[in-house]
Design a protein around this motif. Structure first.
Motif, PDB file in Angstrom:
ATOM      1  N   HIS A 278     -33.748 -36.045  35.153  1.00 62.78           N
ATOM      2  CA  HIS A 278     -34.195 -37.345  34.627  1.00 62.78           C
ATOM      3  C   HIS A 278     -33.023 -38.114  34.017  1.00 62.78           C
ATOM      4  CE1 HIS A 278     -38.761 -36.256  34.393  1.00 62.78           C
ATOM      5  NE2 HIS A 278     -38.193 -35.854  35.514  1.00 62.78           N
ATOM      6  N   ARG A 279     -32.147 -37.384  33.312  1.00 68.72           N
ATOM      7  CA  ARG A 279     -31.025 -38.084  32.661  1.00 68.72           C
ATOM      8  C   ARG A 279     -30.048 -38.616  33.712  1.00 68.72           C
ATOM      9  NH1 ARG A 279     -28.209 -34.175  29.945  1.00 68.72           N
ATOM     10  NH2 ARG A 279     -30.107 -33.847  28.725  1.00 68.72           N
ATOM     11  N   ALA A 280     -29.775 -37.811  34.723  1.00 73.37           N
ATOM     12  CA  ALA A 280     -28.826 -38.238  35.761  1.00 73.37           C
ATOM     13  C   ALA A 280     -29.338 -39.486  36.465  1.00 73.37           C
ATOM     14  CB  ALA A 280     -28.600 -37.101  36.761  1.00 73.37           C
ATOM     15  N   ILE A 281     -30.604 -39.486  36.800  1.00 69.45           N
ATOM     16  CA  ILE A 281     -31.157 -40.655  37.511  1.00 69.45           C
ATOM     17  C   ILE A 281     -31.212 -41.852  36.568  1.00 69.45           C
ATOM     18  CG2 ILE A 281     -33.248 -41.570  38.593  1.00 69.45           C
ATOM     19  CD1 ILE A 281     -33.636 -38.769  39.837  1.00 69.45           C
ATOM     20  N   GLY A 282     -31.576 -41.579  35.330  1.00 68.11           N
ATOM     21  CA  GLY A 282     -31.607 -42.669  34.343  1.00 68.11           C
ATOM     22  C   GLY A 282     -30.230 -43.259  34.112  1.00 68.11           C
ATOM     23  N   ASP A 283     -29.190 -42.430  34.277  1.00 67.74           N
ATOM     24  CA  ASP A 283     -27.816 -42.917  34.066  1.00 67.74           C
ATOM     25  C   ASP A 283     -27.239 -43.582  35.314  1.00 67.74           C
ATOM     26  OD1 ASP A 283     -27.842 -42.102  31.484  1.00 67.74           O
ATOM     27  OD2 ASP A 283     -26.691 -40.254  31.810  1.00 67.74           O
ATOM     28  N   GLY A 284     -28.014 -43.557  36.419  1.00 64.53           N
ATOM     29  CA  GLY A 284     -27.584 -44.290  37.609  1.00 64.53           C
ATOM     30  C   GLY A 284     -27.005 -43.470  38.731  1.00 64.53           C
ATOM     31  N   ALA A 285     -27.244 -42.170  38.727  1.00 63.39           N
ATOM     32  CA  ALA A 285     -26.763 -41.349  39.861  1.00 63.39           C
ATOM     33  C   ALA A 285     -27.448 -41.787  41.147  1.00 63.39           C
ATOM     34  CB  ALA A 285     -27.067 -39.869  39.589  1.00 63.39           C
ATOM     35  N   ASP A 286     -26.672 -41.799  42.242  1.00 59.29           N
ATOM     36  CA  ASP A 286     -27.248 -42.185  43.542  1.00 59.29           C
ATOM     37  C   ASP A 286     -27.922 -40.998  44.223  1.00 59.29           C
ATOM     38  OD1 ASP A 286     -26.290 -45.026  43.896  1.00 59.29           O
ATOM     39  OD2 ASP A 286     -24.394 -44.033  43.474  1.00 59.29           O
ATOM     40  N   TYR A 287     -27.467 -39.787  43.910  1.00 55.05           N
ATOM     41  CA  TYR A 287     -28.122 -38.584  44.423  1.00 55.05           C
ATOM     42  C   TYR A 287     -27.892 -37.469  43.421  1.00 55.05           C
ATOM     43  CZ  TYR A 287     -23.649 -36.480  45.748  1.00 55.05           C
ATOM     44  OH  TYR A 287     -22.389 -35.933  45.697  1.00 55.05           O
ATOM     45  N   ILE A 288     -28.633 -36.373  43.586  1.00 52.99           N
ATOM     46  CA  ILE A 288     -28.448 -35.235  42.686  1.00 52.99           C
ATOM     47  C   ILE A 288     -28.292 -33.942  43.487  1.00 52.99           C
ATOM     48  CG2 ILE A 288     -29.604 -36.216  40.677  1.00 52.99           C
ATOM     49  CD1 ILE A 288     -32.166 -34.770  41.505  1.00 52.99           C
ATOM     50  N   GLY A 289     -27.537 -33.026  42.927  1.00 52.08           N
ATOM     51  CA  GLY A 289     -27.454 -31.664  43.459  1.00 52.08           C
ATOM     52  C   GLY A 289     -28.290 -30.801  42.533  1.00 52.08           C
ATOM     53  N   CYS A 290     -29.099 -29.926  43.116  1.00 53.93           N
ATOM     54  CA  CYS A 290     -30.032 -29.115  42.316  1.00 53.93           C
ATOM     55  C   CYS A 290     -29.761 -27.639  42.582  1.00 53.93           C
ATOM     56  CB  CYS A 290     -31.472 -29.460  42.680  1.00 53.93           C
ATOM     57  SG  CYS A 290     -31.847 -31.211  42.478  1.00 53.93           S
ATOM     58  N   GLY A 291     -29.353 -26.961  41.562  1.00 58.85           N
ATOM     59  CA  GLY A 291     -29.115 -25.520  41.736  1.00 58.85           C
ATOM     60  C   GLY A 291     -28.424 -24.954  40.518  1.00 58.85           C
ATOM     61  N   PRO A 292     -27.793 -23.804  40.673  1.00 65.58           N
ATOM     62  CA  PRO A 292     -27.678 -23.016  41.902  1.00 65.58           C
ATOM     63  C   PRO A 292     -28.991 -22.291  42.199  1.00 65.58           C
ATOM     64  CG  PRO A 292     -26.589 -21.861  40.112  1.00 65.58           C
ATOM     65  CD  PRO A 292     -27.008 -23.196  39.555  1.00 65.58           C
ATOM     66  N   VAL A 293     -29.322 -22.242  43.484  1.00 69.40           N
ATOM     67  CA  VAL A 293     -30.592 -21.654  43.915  1.00 69.40           C
ATOM     68  C   VAL A 293     -30.449 -20.143  44.097  1.00 69.40           C
ATOM     69  CG1 VAL A 293     -32.450 -21.750  45.618  1.00 69.40           C
ATOM     70  CG2 VAL A 293     -31.123 -23.818  45.110  1.00 69.40           C
ATOM     71  N   PHE A 294     -29.437 -19.735  44.869  1.00 71.62           N
ATOM     72  CA  PHE A 294     -29.212 -18.311  45.134  1.00 71.62           C
ATOM     73  C   PHE A 294     -27.755 -17.971  44.816  1.00 71.62           C
ATOM     74  CE2 PHE A 294     -33.187 -18.406  47.271  1.00 71.62           C
ATOM     75  CZ  PHE A 294     -33.190 -19.423  48.211  1.00 71.62           C
ATOM     76  N   PRO A 295     -27.442 -16.710  44.580  1.00 67.71           N
ATOM     77  CA  PRO A 295     -26.033 -16.304  44.384  1.00 67.71           C
ATOM     78  C   PRO A 295     -25.240 -16.576  45.665  1.00 67.71           C
ATOM     79  CG  PRO A 295     -27.527 -14.569  43.660  1.00 67.71           C
ATOM     80  CD  PRO A 295     -28.380 -15.592  44.352  1.00 67.71           C
ATOM     81  N   GLY A 296     -23.994 -16.999  45.499  1.00 64.79           N
ATOM     82  CA  GLY A 296     -23.164 -17.268  46.676  1.00 64.79           C
ATOM     83  C   GLY A 296     -21.731 -16.888  46.409  1.00 64.79           C
ATOM     84  N   ALA A 297     -20.920 -17.011  47.447  1.00 68.00           N
ATOM     85  CA  ALA A 297     -19.529 -16.539  47.343  1.00 68.00           C
ATOM     86  C   ALA A 297     -18.603 -17.607  46.786  1.00 68.00           C
ATOM     87  CB  ALA A 297     -19.043 -16.122  48.733  1.00 68.00           C
ATOM     88  N   THR A 298     -19.045 -18.838  46.766  1.00 64.02           N
ATOM     89  CA  THR A 298     -18.128 -19.939  46.404  1.00 64.02           C
ATOM     90  C   THR A 298     -17.984 -20.113  44.911  1.00 64.02           C
ATOM     91  OG1 THR A 298     -18.792 -21.030  48.444  1.00 64.02           O
ATOM     92  CG2 THR A 298     -17.715 -22.403  46.773  1.00 64.02           C
ATOM     93  N   LYS A 299     -19.075 -19.903  44.190  1.00 64.03           N
ATOM     94  CA  LYS A 299     -19.015 -20.117  42.739  1.00 64.03           C
ATOM     95  C   LYS A 299     -19.978 -19.145  42.061  1.00 64.03           C
ATOM     96  CE  LYS A 299     -19.230 -23.624  39.122  1.00 64.03           C
ATOM     97  NZ  LYS A 299     -19.313 -25.056  38.781  1.00 64.03           N
ATOM     98  N   SER A 300     -19.522 -18.511  41.004  1.00 56.73           N
ATOM     99  CA  SER A 300     -20.383 -17.516  40.331  1.00 56.73           C
ATOM    100  C   SER A 300     -21.091 -18.168  39.146  1.00 56.73           C
ATOM    101  CB  SER A 300     -19.529 -16.348  39.842  1.00 56.73           C
ATOM    102  OG  SER A 300     -18.533 -16.859  38.960  1.00 56.73           O
ATOM    103  N   PHE A 301     -22.278 -17.667  38.860  1.00 56.81           N
ATOM    104  CA  PHE A 301     -23.105 -18.213  37.780  1.00 56.81           C
ATOM    105  C   PHE A 301     -23.749 -17.072  37.004  1.00 56.81           C
ATOM    106  CE2 PHE A 301     -23.083 -22.661  38.949  1.00 56.81           C
ATOM    107  CZ  PHE A 301     -22.787 -22.644  40.304  1.00 56.81           C
ATOM    108  N   ASP A 302     -24.032 -17.332  35.730  1.00 54.14           N
ATOM    109  CA  ASP A 302     -24.791 -16.362  34.925  1.00 54.14           C
ATOM    110  C   ASP A 302     -26.288 -16.606  35.072  1.00 54.14           C
ATOM    111  OD1 ASP A 302     -22.285 -16.823  32.363  1.00 54.14           O
ATOM    112  OD2 ASP A 302     -22.414 -15.344  34.019  1.00 54.14           O
ATOM    113  N   HIS A 303     -26.646 -17.871  35.365  1.00 49.89           N
ATOM    114  CA  HIS A 303     -28.070 -18.218  35.403  1.00 49.89           C
ATOM    115  C   HIS A 303     -28.388 -18.970  36.694  1.00 49.89           C
ATOM    116  CE1 HIS A 303     -32.033 -19.636  34.314  1.00 49.89           C
ATOM    117  NE2 HIS A 303     -31.643 -20.906  34.442  1.00 49.89           N
ATOM    118  N   PHE A 304     -29.543 -18.631  37.273  1.00 49.24           N
ATOM    119  CA  PHE A 304     -29.941 -19.301  38.523  1.00 49.24           C
ATOM    120  C   PHE A 304     -31.292 -19.975  38.338  1.00 49.24           C
ATOM    121  CE2 PHE A 304     -26.666 -17.934  41.430  1.00 49.24           C
ATOM    122  CZ  PHE A 304     -26.112 -16.841  40.768  1.00 49.24           C
ATOM    123  N   PRO A 305     -31.342 -21.273  38.225  1.00 47.76           N
ATOM    124  CA  PRO A 305     -32.651 -21.960  38.135  1.00 47.76           C
ATOM    125  C   PRO A 305     -33.535 -21.628  39.335  1.00 47.76           C
ATOM    126  CG  PRO A 305     -30.844 -23.498  37.737  1.00 47.76           C
ATOM    127  CD  PRO A 305     -30.241 -22.217  38.222  1.00 47.76           C
TER     128      PRO A 305
END
Ligand SMILES: Cc1ncc(COP(=O)(O)OP(=O)(O)O)c(N)n1
Ligand SMILES: Cc1ncsc1CCOP(=O)(O)O
Ligand SMILES: [Mg+2]
Length: 379
Positions: A278-305
């Motif tokens: 909501h904040r990104a769109i309210g601030d005027g983003a033209d598109y959004i990336g939503c994730g990370p969805v699954f673990p992958g090799a490119t970038k590591s995360f502690d939390h996966f929405p």
């Protein structure tokens, strides 16, 4: 098909003739006024591609529907249409006429043949680029070009970028590769395989290399229907003439980046929670990336929405929804879970980068998205 098919054929016939005539007008300028073989060849290719697409339609029905005698348009005249002060006026009028005719072919063609319409859409984007290049070359000749002629790749307008974004489904993240040639060769495969957006993202390179790769890639992509987004760096996106920038939660605030970029370039934003959406769109983003969805090799995360977050985004009541790309560990084996969550746009890196044939991997993912969109009747 409801209504009178004859009317549709009549409009398509007239629009095709107008488009072909306008292209010929542009071609004569490129060929005889500029001696520009490359520009002439592209326009000639557009004429031939249009003619080939028209072969998908019933030629006899088109001719039978043609009725010049009762065409009220032949008597509606405006003063300006008979006034052209110089070649710039002729070229601008021809380019506008071609683009408008292509839009008519695309919209009315949907009634008869959606594949025809998609083909016309692709031609329309190429027309925008050719017309802009011709017009800019004329403005340069006149010494009235305001744009920095060194700004490479800066030929798309804001509306054209948003048009391309609206139809984008497959978004690929690439790094700078060891050489520009290797990057361009890789990206050629991606554009030919239907990748709609390429993001140049490399955490292990210096600014100069990132800028130089951005410049050459922007030039290469300007003659395609693929958008170029630069990861993190608003300054480099502007300097290189890219189509936009992608900002995470720890980069420049969207509103600041917009102040620098203006409204003609695109801003993407990373989101990991519905509040951030909501904040990104309210601030005027033209598109959004939503994730990370699954673990992958490119970038590591502690939390996966995860997929649950995708479901929240899909059902959120955002007033002005924006294109949303699922990202994080997505590949051919788990894409169905992304589609089941209601997403039909994905951003991937490893699934293409690490494939034996990146082009084939991209084409397969794009086909899955197209098939899903067709079967799930996504708007
Ligand atoms: C399309 C897309 N979505 C998300 C991201 C992630 O951006 P960010 O959170 O800034 O992380 P880095 O990519 O900078 O490591 C993205 N790059 N593209
Ligand atoms: C940059 C980024 N941000 C969230 S996931 C991700 C990596 C995407 O790459 P892959 O598709 O290989 O997981
Ligand atoms: Mg980032």
């Amino acid at each position: 098909m409801n209504g009178n098919p004859r009317v549709v054929y009549r409009i398509l016939d007239a629009s095709a003739n107008r488009a072909g005539e306008g292209l010929r007008t542009l071609e004569e300028y490129a060929r005889f006024a500029r001696d520009d073989a490359e520009m002439s060849a592209e326009i000639k290719s557009l004429r031939h591609d249009l003619a080939n697409l028209m072969k998908r339609l019933d030629r006899d029905a088109l001719l039978a529907a043609r009725n010049v005698r009762s065409d009220v348009g032949t008597t509606i005249q405006t003063k300006s249409e008979y006034q052209r002060t110089d070649t710039l006026d002729v070229v601008v009028a021809a380019g506008t006429r071609v683009a408008q005719s292509m839009r008519c072919l695309e919209e009315y063609g949907k009634i008869l043949d959606p594949e025809f319409s998609k083909g016309i859409e692709s031609l329309r984007y190429r027309v925008y680029i050719v017309a802009a290049n011709i017009e800019r070359s004329l403005l340069r000749d006149r010494g009235t070009s305001t744009a920095d002629d060194q700004s490479p790749g800066d030929v798309r307008t804001g509306p054209q970028r948003r048009d391309l974004l609206a139809g984008a489904m497959l978004y690929a993240l690439v790094d700078v590769f060891n050489t520009a040639e290797k990057l361009l060769s890789h990206c050629d495969q991606l554009t030919q395989s239907g990748v709609d957006i390429i993001q140049l993202r490399d955490k292990n390179t210096d600014d100069r290399t990132l800028y130089e790769r951005s410049v050459v890639l922007a030039r290469r992509l300007q003659s395609t229907n693929t958008l170029l987004i630069i990861n993190d760096r608003t300054d480099i996106a502007i300097a290189a003439g890219a189509d936009g920038v992608h900002l995470g939660q720890s980069e420049l605030p969207i509103r600041e980046a917009r102040r620098m970029l203006g409204s003609d370039r695109l801003i993407g934003a990373s989101t990991h929670t519905i509040e951030q959406v909501h904040r990104a769109i309210g601030d005027g983003a033209d598109y959004i990336g939503c994730g990370p969805v699954f673990p992958g090799a490119t970038k590591s995360f502690d939390h996966f929405p995860g997929v649950e977050f995708l479901g929240q985004v899909h059902s959120s009541t955002v007033e002005t929804p924006r294109p949303a790309f699922a990202i994080g560990g997505i590949n051919e084996h788990n894409i169905e879970r992304v589609l089941d969550a209601g997403f039909h746009r994905i951003a991937v890196s490893g699934a293409i980068r690490d494939a034996a044939s990146p082009g084939d991997a991209a084409a397969a993912l794009k086909q899955r998205l197209l098939d899903s969109r067709r079967w799930r009747a996504v708007d």
